[in-house]
Design an enzyme around this catalytic site. Structure first.
Site, PDB file in Angstrom:
ATOM      1  N   ASP A 108       0.743  -0.954   0.017  1.00 52.20           N
ATOM      2  CA  ASP A 108       0.069   0.100   0.013  1.00 52.20           C
ATOM      3  C   ASP A 108       0.773   1.391  -0.017  1.00 52.20           C
ATOM      4  OD1 ASP A 108       1.000  -0.331   2.620  1.00 52.20           O
ATOM      5  OD2 ASP A 108      -0.895   0.116   3.696  1.00 52.20           O
ATOM      6  N   LYS A 159       7.323   4.663  16.003  1.00 48.04           N
ATOM      7  CA  LYS A 159       6.334   5.543  16.576  1.00 48.04           C
ATOM      8  C   LYS A 159       6.802   6.458  17.825  1.00 48.04           C
ATOM      9  CE  LYS A 159       2.633   3.384  13.934  1.00 48.04           C
ATOM     10  NZ  LYS A 159       1.056   2.625  14.023  1.00 48.04           N
ATOM     11  N   ASP A 218       2.058   6.637   1.697  1.00 49.90           N
ATOM     12  CA  ASP A 218       1.384   5.604   2.433  1.00 49.90           C
ATOM     13  C   ASP A 218      -0.105   6.058   1.820  1.00 49.90           C
ATOM     14  OD1 ASP A 218      -0.139   3.973   4.133  1.00 49.90           O
ATOM     15  OD2 ASP A 218       1.252   4.249   5.904  1.00 49.90           O
TER      16      ASP A 218
END
Length: 341
Positions: A108, A159, A218
């Site tokens: 993706d 993250k 993304d």
């Protein structure tokens, strides 16, 4: 060269579009996303790939029954249960009996990365694994990858809190692996390449990374999916199959569009119907969608066979699911999602 393409995710951020269609099968300007990914791989010498399937696997298998996508020979590896990213790589590589250097691609992610250069970097550094990196303004949503001057990864921070990232270079979702990487992945169950495998390889000093500032996106949110389509309309190459883009819009030859309609950065897929005095801007109409007279559609996605009633106004960012009906004269904007299971 061979590649694993990870396409097993549920695409929850793109619901309701992904209730019936895996996100990598969603079209960009009429051509499924996965086909553009495979075209790019083929340009860098990839002849064979494994689609690592989990969610709605039959959608891929039925669409490409001859096991070829954009010239790349395909093997379909369907996970028996969700295995996470590293688990999916382990399963797919063993299923296809990989025994030489191979690529891993997030299906993706759209990128103009020079994959051949990444492979050359990997070999020059005798790496066990190499990650492509991309700079972003806010790395807090991604895996952040600080490196030494030689490209050796010194840490892998998944993250980090906003403002605390050690670098703005993020994991861009394209990797080169030696078969020995599979030995660093637990043999069963769910394993994350970002949280488990990469930190382990970084600790062993065998993980390298190459930064690259080429196009990268993304596509996992409605806003990103719209941007991907608009970027293609404005010149980014996605697939050699795309033609007849005119005035920054694309309309399938099988669509019916009233001459009074005004389109700007619009995608109108096959069998769509667009009525009189309609305005469509920065939006995507998927196959069979109907927009009745007098509507204004901006920064929105209209799902397959959905119907937008006359004189409705849809603004950023509406996502209308397959076969949904929006009542005439509706006014919708914000994070609007219509449709479910």
């Amino acid at each position: 060269m061979k590649s694993i393409i990870l396409v097993g995710g549920k695409g929850t951020r793109l619901r309701p579009l992904t209730y019936e269609t895996p996100k990598q099968m969603l079209p960009l300007v009429g051509v499924p996303m996965i086909e553009g990914v495979c075209e790019s791989l083929a340009q860098h010498g990839v002849t064979d790939a494994v689609l690592s399937l989990g969610y709605l696997p039959d959608r891929f298998i039925e669409a490409y029954p001859e096991n070829v996508i954009a010239g790349v020979r395909m093997t379909y590896a369907v996970e028996p249960e969700p295995l996470d990213t590293a688990g999916a790589v382990r399963f797919a590589a063993k299923f296809a009996q990989f025994n030489e250097t191979f690529l891993v691609i997030n299906g993706d992610v759209l990128t103009d990365l020079d994959i051949s250069r990444l492979v050359a970097f990997h070999r020059e550094h005798a790496a066990q694994a190499t990650i492509a990196l991309h700079p972003v303004e806010d790395p807090s949503r991604f895996g952040v990858v600080p490196t030494g001057d030689d490209g050796r990864v010194t840490a892998f921070v998944e993250k980090p809190p906003r403002g605390e990232a050690p670098t703005n270079l993020i994991n861009a979702g394209t990797y080169v692996f030696e078969p020995s990487v599979l030995d660093a992945i637990a043999p069963t169950g769910r394993v994350s390449v970002e949280r488990d495998t990469f930190p382990k390889l970084a600790a062993s000093r065998t993980l390298f990374a190459m930064a690259d500032d080429s196009y990268w996106l993304d596509t996992g949110t409605p806003q990103a999916y719209l941007k991907a389509n608009v970027d293609v309309l404005n010149g980014r190459k996605h697939s050699g199959q795309i033609s007849n883009i005119a005035e920054r819009s694309w309309c399938s030859r099988d669509a019916t569009i009233d001459p009074s309609a005004r389109l700007n950065n619009a995608v109108v897929d096959r069998d769509c119907v667009v009525g009189a005095n309609v305005v469509i801007e920065d939006s995507v109409l998927l196959a069979g969608a109907v927009v009745q007279a007098g509507c204004e559609i901006r920064s929105s996605i209209i799902g397959p066979e959905a119907v937008i009633g006359s004189y409705s106004r849809l603004g950023a960012t509406c996502v209308v699911g397959a076969k949904e009906h929006v009542a005439p004269a509706s006014e919708l904007s914000g994070d609007v999602r219509l449709g479910g299971v």
